[in-house]
Design a protein around this motif. Structure first.
Motif, PDB file in Angstrom:
ATOM      1  N   UNK A  76       0.857  -1.183   0.000  1.00  0.00           N
ATOM      2  CA  UNK A  76       0.000   0.000   0.000  1.00  0.00           C
ATOM      3  C   UNK A  76       0.889   1.227   0.000  1.00  0.00           C
ATOM      4  N   UNK A  77       0.628   2.122  -0.960  1.00  0.00           N
ATOM      5  CA  UNK A  77       1.437   3.348  -1.101  1.00  0.00           C
ATOM      6  C   UNK A  77       2.921   3.026  -1.234  1.00  0.00           C
ATOM      7  N   UNK A  78       3.203   1.965  -1.978  1.00  0.00           N
ATOM      8  CA  UNK A  78       4.594   1.621  -2.275  1.00  0.00           C
ATOM      9  C   UNK A  78       5.335   0.892  -1.186  1.00  0.00           C
ATOM     10  N   UNK A  85       4.478  -0.282   8.082  1.00  0.00           N
ATOM     11  CA  UNK A  85       5.346  -0.731   6.992  1.00  0.00           C
ATOM     12  C   UNK A  85       6.401  -1.708   7.512  1.00  0.00           C
ATOM     13  N   UNK A  86       6.843  -2.607   6.650  1.00  0.00           N
ATOM     14  CA  UNK A  86       7.912  -3.517   7.032  1.00  0.00           C
ATOM     15  C   UNK A  86       9.246  -2.835   6.784  1.00  0.00           C
ATOM     16  N   UNK A  87       9.848  -2.367   7.859  1.00  0.00           N
ATOM     17  CA  UNK A  87      11.151  -1.713   7.813  1.00  0.00           C
ATOM     18  C   UNK A  87      12.078  -2.510   8.717  1.00  0.00           C
ATOM     19  N   UNK A  88      13.139  -3.053   8.155  1.00  0.00           N
ATOM     20  CA  UNK A  88      14.087  -3.872   8.886  1.00  0.00           C
ATOM     21  C   UNK A  88      15.471  -3.231   8.862  1.00  0.00           C
ATOM     22  N   UNK A  89      16.279  -3.581   9.857  1.00  0.00           N
ATOM     23  CA  UNK A  89      17.620  -3.013   9.966  1.00  0.00           C
ATOM     24  C   UNK A  89      18.650  -4.129   9.990  1.00  0.00           C
ATOM     25  N   UNK A  90      19.658  -3.976   9.134  1.00  0.00           N
ATOM     26  CA  UNK A  90      20.791  -4.900   9.131  1.00  0.00           C
ATOM     27  C   UNK A  90      21.947  -4.228   9.863  1.00  0.00           C
ATOM     28  N   UNK A  91      22.360  -4.816  10.977  1.00  0.00           N
ATOM     29  CA  UNK A  91      23.402  -4.250  11.832  1.00  0.00           C
ATOM     30  C   UNK A  91      24.732  -4.924  11.545  1.00  0.00           C
ATOM     31  N   UNK A  92      25.787  -4.112  11.381  1.00  0.00           N
ATOM     32  CA  UNK A  92      27.115  -4.670  11.147  1.00  0.00           C
ATOM     33  C   UNK A  92      28.162  -3.703  11.676  1.00  0.00           C
ATOM     34  N   UNK A  93      29.366  -4.217  11.866  1.00  0.00           N
ATOM     35  CA  UNK A  93      30.453  -3.388  12.380  1.00  0.00           C
ATOM     36  C   UNK A  93      31.401  -2.933  11.281  1.00  0.00           C
ATOM     37  N   UNK A  94      31.059  -3.210  10.039  1.00  0.00           N
ATOM     38  CA  UNK A  94      31.905  -2.818   8.918  1.00  0.00           C
ATOM     39  C   UNK A  94      31.069  -2.123   7.848  1.00  0.00           C
ATOM     40  N   UNK A 102       8.410  -4.287  -1.514  1.00  0.00           N
ATOM     41  CA  UNK A 102       7.899  -3.252  -0.631  1.00  0.00           C
ATOM     42  C   UNK A 102       8.547  -3.247   0.741  1.00  0.00           C
ATOM     43  N   UNK A 103       9.613  -4.032   0.900  1.00  0.00           N
ATOM     44  CA  UNK A 103      10.313  -4.136   2.184  1.00  0.00           C
ATOM     45  C   UNK A 103      11.511  -3.198   2.187  1.00  0.00           C
ATOM     46  N   UNK A 104      11.647  -2.406   3.239  1.00  0.00           N
ATOM     47  CA  UNK A 104      12.802  -1.518   3.386  1.00  0.00           C
ATOM     48  C   UNK A 104      13.808  -2.174   4.327  1.00  0.00           C
ATOM     49  N   UNK A 105      14.980  -2.526   3.801  1.00  0.00           N
ATOM     50  CA  UNK A 105      16.070  -3.053   4.615  1.00  0.00           C
ATOM     51  C   UNK A 105      17.150  -1.981   4.693  1.00  0.00           C
ATOM     52  N   UNK A 106      17.371  -1.469   5.887  1.00  0.00           N
ATOM     53  CA  UNK A 106      18.329  -0.382   6.086  1.00  0.00           C
ATOM     54  C   UNK A 106      19.617  -0.926   6.689  1.00  0.00           C
TER      55      UNK A 106
END
Length: 607
Positions: free
Chosen positions: A430-432, A441-450, A468-472
């Motif tokens: 919905x709405x992109x 909205x499905x907003x996920x975060x990828x955590x890393x040290x590099x 439509x998934x935001x992976x930051x």
């Protein structure tokens, strides 16, 4: 692209005995060692391991770079929870009761222990210490030191993984001044190797202090090296103990050949590579396919001073993966997790970014007999059937294979499957943006040290955006990264889990329900499954090799079909650059050697 080295955990660092699997033989009891399923490769009275140069010269220096992701260290105690110890300190400074060979698995030979006796009912293991064993300060290694080490590691100031892996150890008895007996709660073939691989340190180390306050006190161990000159933030030098008590033992002959081992510290991989080319150190292992293919060159390579070599090994592939934290509500649904995996186009990544250097990880136990194949066999079904109602139906079908985007499969087809799974789970675009019933909205975060990992994940991020998934991507310094991992404060991380042909109680730390609620455990995915717990227990307590294989293959099916991990890639070789003018080495690498550890242990300095 980086083939990520594992985050070092105390458990993995010291359960490093080479573990052998020899089919069909009864449990072996031998005075000079112990084999998990069969007979030891080396008989009593052997003179040295077959892969060493027993006449290797001693002297001079090995210079290499830290294998850790941290840029410095702030303690000398590798066992406590907080802070970071120097690279290689544990293996260089602490001897163990048993030690493994690099050309077999599932076996341990007496080091501190002169002999080991495992009771016929497998409820105890007795170790008799060598009279010549000495700590760095000259004091003898006694049974009381073994008990002190065990009690300390089981205490409140060490990582919880110790408690998990030693959960079935009921206690340790002092039989006499140089004899200890470990008592086990239940029969367990691997426990003699587990306790035999525990580090032993002196009671005098940090005496009078709580163990978590033993920080910069130089360790008092019995290994071949001691701490020498240190330049914080730049390097640490380990110096060989000329009085090392075990230098003439068969298990140590031809090893610890350098007088000094200097471990240099650089802020990033670019700085390391330039320093290598400038001749600042002698040995470097490469995890970046891009660096290996395009940047390992220059005048020192042209002259033959620096040699670029790939050494083929037979180690388990391990399961380097993106870990999905199921404690997070958005990742609790198995259909969502499966959809995330379908969006990874590994074939494109390997072709365009990795120079075809890697193979896709397919499960927990690749390159071992524990890997699940095809349909479940009768032994596996007997273990799985009681849990059928609680398990995904796919567990009872063909073994997991990671999605492909070549041949008859395509990224477009995989994304369609992912869309269908997400719709089933209640997510619509919905709405992109992909949203749940609440409009979130499905907003996920990828955590890393590099920060360099951003380029590796970019293609996955683009494909997820099509759903439509935001992976930051969120890069943080290593200290904050470790802090977040300890408290499981992340959505997605990348971990290179080490493999083993003999999985045991350490898997309760990685996937056990109790560990899921224990801070700083290895259960990053938050797996809480009675079926998984039962299979780990069955695997650990198996009486026969067929029972063991049925349990570990069933565990492989449960974890892979549970989609807790998005599998990444593995390499069948160790890529290393070394200075051929300064370093000598055995002609061939033993099959179960781990990269630079082989060089540290068995190479030597040329005159």
């Amino acid at each position: 692209m980086h083939f990520t080295p594992p985050r070092r955990r105390p458990l993995l660092a010291f359960c490093g005995l080479a573990l052998t699997l020899l089919v069909g033989a009864p449990a072996a009891l031998a005075a000079h060692g112990y084999a998990l399923w069969g007979e030891l490769r080396y008989p009593a009275g052997f003179t040295h391991f077959g892969y060493v140069n027993a006449a290797a010269p001693k002297g001079r220096e090995l210079r290499l770079v830290s294998n850790l992701r941290v840029s410095t260290f702030d303690k000398y105690n590798p066992f406590t929870l907080r802070g970071n110890a120097p690279a290689y300190l544990s293996t260089l400074m602490f001897d163990t009761l048993l030690t493994g060979a690099l050309d077999e698995t599932g076996s341990g030979y007496g080091l501190l222990a002169e002999d080991v006796d495992v009771a016929p009912d497998r409820l105890s293991a007795t170790f008799r210490l060598r009279r010549e064993a000495r700590f760095h300060d000259g004091r003898p290694v006694l049974a009381a030191d073994v008990k002190h080490s065990f009690d300390t590691l089981m205490g409140p100031h060490t990582a919880p993984s110790w408690k998990t892996v030693l959960e079935d150890v009921a206690g340790l008895d002092l039989i006499d001044e140089r004899t200890v007996r470990f008592r086990f709660r239940k029969p367990n073939r691997e426990l003699p190797l587990t306790v035999g691989g525990l580090p032993v340190f002196s009671r005098a180390w940090g005496q009078g202090k709580p163990f978590d306050e033993v920080v910069m006190d130089p360790p008092i161990g019995s290994g071949p090296y001691k701490i020498g000159p240190v330049r914080f933030g730049k390097d640490i030098t380990y110096v060989r103990d000329p009085r090392y008590w075990a230098r003439d033992l068969p298990v140590r002959r031809g090893t610890a050949n350098f007088d000094r081992i200097t471990v240099k510290i650089y802020k990033d991989n670019t700085a390391k590579l330039e320093a290598l080319k400038a001749g600042e150190f002698d040995l470097m292992r490469f995890f970046s396919a891009g660096d290996w293919a395009r940047r390992v060159n220059g005048k020192r390579f042209d002259s033959g001073e620096l040699v670029k070599a790939e050494f083929t090994h037979r180690l388990p592939t391990g399961f380097q993966s993106y870990v999905l934290n199921t404690r997070r509500p958005m990742l609790a649904d198995i259909r969502v997790r499966q959809a995330l995996g379908l969006a990874m186009d590994y074939e494109w990544m390997n072709r365009q970014m990795f120079y075809g250097a890697y193979q896709r990880v397919q499960g927990l136990f690749g390159n071992t007999d524990c890997a699940a194949e095809g349909m479940p066999g009768p032994g596996e079904l007997a273990l799985l059937e009681p849990w059928r109602k609680q398990l995904p139906p796919a567990v009872f079908g063909p073994a997991y294979r990671a999605p492909r985007t070549d041949g008859s499969d395509s990224l477009r087809g995989n994304l369609r499957k992912a869309q269908a799974l997400l719709r089933e789970a209640g997510w619509t675009v919905l709405d992109g943006a992909l949203r749940n019933a609440k409009g979130e909205p499905m907003v996920l975060e990828y955590l890393d040290s590099s920060e360099g990992r951003a380029s590796t994940t970019a293609a996955w991020v683009r494909n997820l955006a099509k759903l439509g998934i935001a992976l930051k991507f969120r890069p943080v310094d290593f200290a904050l990264y470790e802090q977040q991992l300890r408290g499981f404060n992340f959505d997605i991380i990348s971990i290179a889990f080490g493999g083993t042909p003999n999985p045991g109680p350490e898997y309760a730390d990685l996937f056990g329900s109790k560990a899921a609620d224990t801070e700083d455990s290895g259960n990053y995915a938050g797996v809480k499954s009675p079926a998984v717990d039962a299979l780990i227990a069955r695997m650990v307590r198996a009486d026969t090799r067929p029972d063991f294989l049925a349990a570990c293959r069933s565990l492989d099916r449960l974890i892979t079909q549970g989609h807790y991990l998005v599998p990444q890639w593995s390499s069948s070789t160790h890529r290393m650059v070394y200075n051929a003018w300064r370093l000598g080495r055995p002609e061939t690498m033993p099959p179960y050697a781990a990269g630079e550890d082989w060089a540290i242990d068995t190479w030597w300095s040329k005159p």
